[in-house]
Design a protein around this motif. Sequence first.
Motif, PDB file in Angstrom:
ATOM      1  N   ALA A  51       0.832  -1.214   0.000  1.00 13.51           N
ATOM      2  CA  ALA A  51       0.000   0.000   0.000  1.00 13.51           C
ATOM      3  C   ALA A  51       0.865   1.262   0.000  1.00 13.51           C
ATOM      4  N   ALA A  52       1.889   1.253   0.840  1.00 14.32           N
ATOM      5  CA  ALA A  52       2.793   2.419   0.877  1.00 14.32           C
ATOM      6  C   ALA A  52       3.523   2.583  -0.443  1.00 14.32           C
ATOM      7  N   GLY A  53       3.908   1.469  -1.065  1.00 15.74           N
ATOM      8  CA  GLY A  53       4.607   1.538  -2.348  1.00 15.74           C
ATOM      9  C   GLY A  53       3.723   2.105  -3.448  1.00 15.74           C
ATOM     10  N   PHE A  75       4.200   5.574  -5.441  1.00 13.72           N
ATOM     11  CA  PHE A  75       4.268   5.577  -6.903  1.00 13.72           C
ATOM     12  C   PHE A  75       3.459   6.729  -7.491  1.00 13.72           C
ATOM     13  N   PHE A  76       2.283   7.003  -6.898  1.00 15.75           N
ATOM     14  CA  PHE A  76       1.455   8.095  -7.404  1.00 15.75           C
ATOM     15  C   PHE A  76       1.861   9.446  -6.823  1.00 15.75           C
ATOM     16  N   THR A  77       2.556   9.434  -5.687  1.00 11.10           N
ATOM     17  CA  THR A  77       2.959  10.696  -5.062  1.00 11.10           C
ATOM     18  C   THR A  77       4.190  11.302  -5.725  1.00 11.10           C
ATOM     19  N   LEU A  78       5.085  10.475  -6.237  1.00  9.80           N
ATOM     20  CA  LEU A  78       6.320  11.000  -6.823  1.00  9.80           C
ATOM     21  C   LEU A  78       6.082  11.929  -8.019  1.00  9.80           C
ATOM     22  N   ILE A  81       6.126  10.117   4.304  1.00  9.41           N
ATOM     23  CA  ILE A  81       5.381   9.142   5.112  1.00  9.41           C
ATOM     24  C   ILE A  81       5.359   7.783   4.409  1.00  9.41           C
ATOM     25  N   ASN A  82       5.086   7.805   3.106  1.00  4.28           N
ATOM     26  CA  ASN A  82       5.050   6.538   2.363  1.00  4.28           C
ATOM     27  C   ASN A  82       6.411   5.861   2.346  1.00  4.28           C
TER      28      ASN A  82
END
Length: 450
Positions: free
Chosen positions: A208-210, A214-217, A242-243
């Motif tokens: 989930a964090a990954g 992926f979408f936050t970068l 956080i991720n």
Amino acid sequence: MDVVNSVLRRHHHHRHYSFSFITTNQSISSLLLHHQKSTLNSSKKPRFPQISCSSSSSPSPPSPLPEVGSDTPESCVNLGLALFSKGRVKDALIQFETALTLNPSPIEAQAALYNKACCHAYRGEGKKAADCLRTALKEYNLKFGTILNDPDLASFRVLPEFKELQEEARLGGEDVGYGFRRDLKLISEVQAPFRGVRRFFFLAFTAAAGISLFFTLPRLFLAVKGGDGAPDILATSENAAINLAGIIVFVALIIWDNKKEEEQLAQITRDETLSRLPLRLSTNRVVELVQLRDTARPVILAGKKETVSLAIQKAERFRMELLNRGVILVPVIWGENESQTEKKGFGGPKKAAASLPSVGEDFETRAQSITAKSKLKSEIRFKAEVVSSGEWERWIKEQQKSEGVTPGEDVYIILRLDGRVRRSGRGLPDWNQIVKELPPLEALLSKLER
């Protein structure tokens, strides 16, 4: 092809090996793997009497040798067994090697390799014995518990080659297969039933964090670039941090959990080895440590002769209190009798064969009855003598390493009624404290400990 039972050495035809790992409760016994009496089905009567050269069997009258010039794997194995029973180790070794060249069945190949390994062990050829056993484990489904439990391989188990083989089997791999590791993991799952659940959540949160990262970068890239409609750089950076931190934490937890599992598997392996170490009781009967489970709390005193003697002398002052708590002293003096160690490989002297009358299927069957348990309990006295001191030393030093103690230091190890290690310490034990710590055998706490 009709093949008779006598193809197998005595580890197939008379002993019942079981993976009786020392565990916290009896329910684990449902997972124990039994090395059953392997039989090669045949309606034919064996051509030769079954040869019993094990340490756990009584000497049998000499049996006639099979005809020389046999050209089947079965007859070569039988001839090798007969030759070995006559003390002709080199000739027996040739027969087992010949059997392996005659396109043997898997059972015949396993029997030939195992007996060949026993011959090499008897001759002190540890590397050759390990190579034979490694092949039998990998290609012919030999149970590692057979190697652990066989008194005839005692001389091999004190060699570095056995240590290497055991470590390979614990880790699993192409050289030895994954059977022993799979067995260990079954026991581990019973002892730590929530490990699988933990790992599921660790992996799920990591994934989930990954995905979130992926979408936050891309958003962070746009925030750094700036311009109209760019996301807030501070909030985006916080989300990315956080991720990333979540991934690091959960990966670290997975690594930690894997490390704990390996430590647990190593401890289970040591517990199994400990359970099969032999003791000589005051009645001169030799039993394996596992046979004292539920009836005694062994206290292992290991060190220099002066230290061990002093510990026993101090224990005499609390003799009755310790006996009421089921304590039996097991002195192990570093280096004692090393120069007098006998070769106890398969086919050893008949005197050695008579020294282990209680180890094996016959005793395990009798031990199920209350009468046999009571009889064994009556034989247990205040002190026992170790048999195969080299094996005891090796186990103690491995236990010291696992607890961060320098191997060879003077130590004491207190076992529970279920056979597991209760606690240990350096130097001399405080018997007064031990008396206060251990409940009497008839107390409720002792019943819960079984």
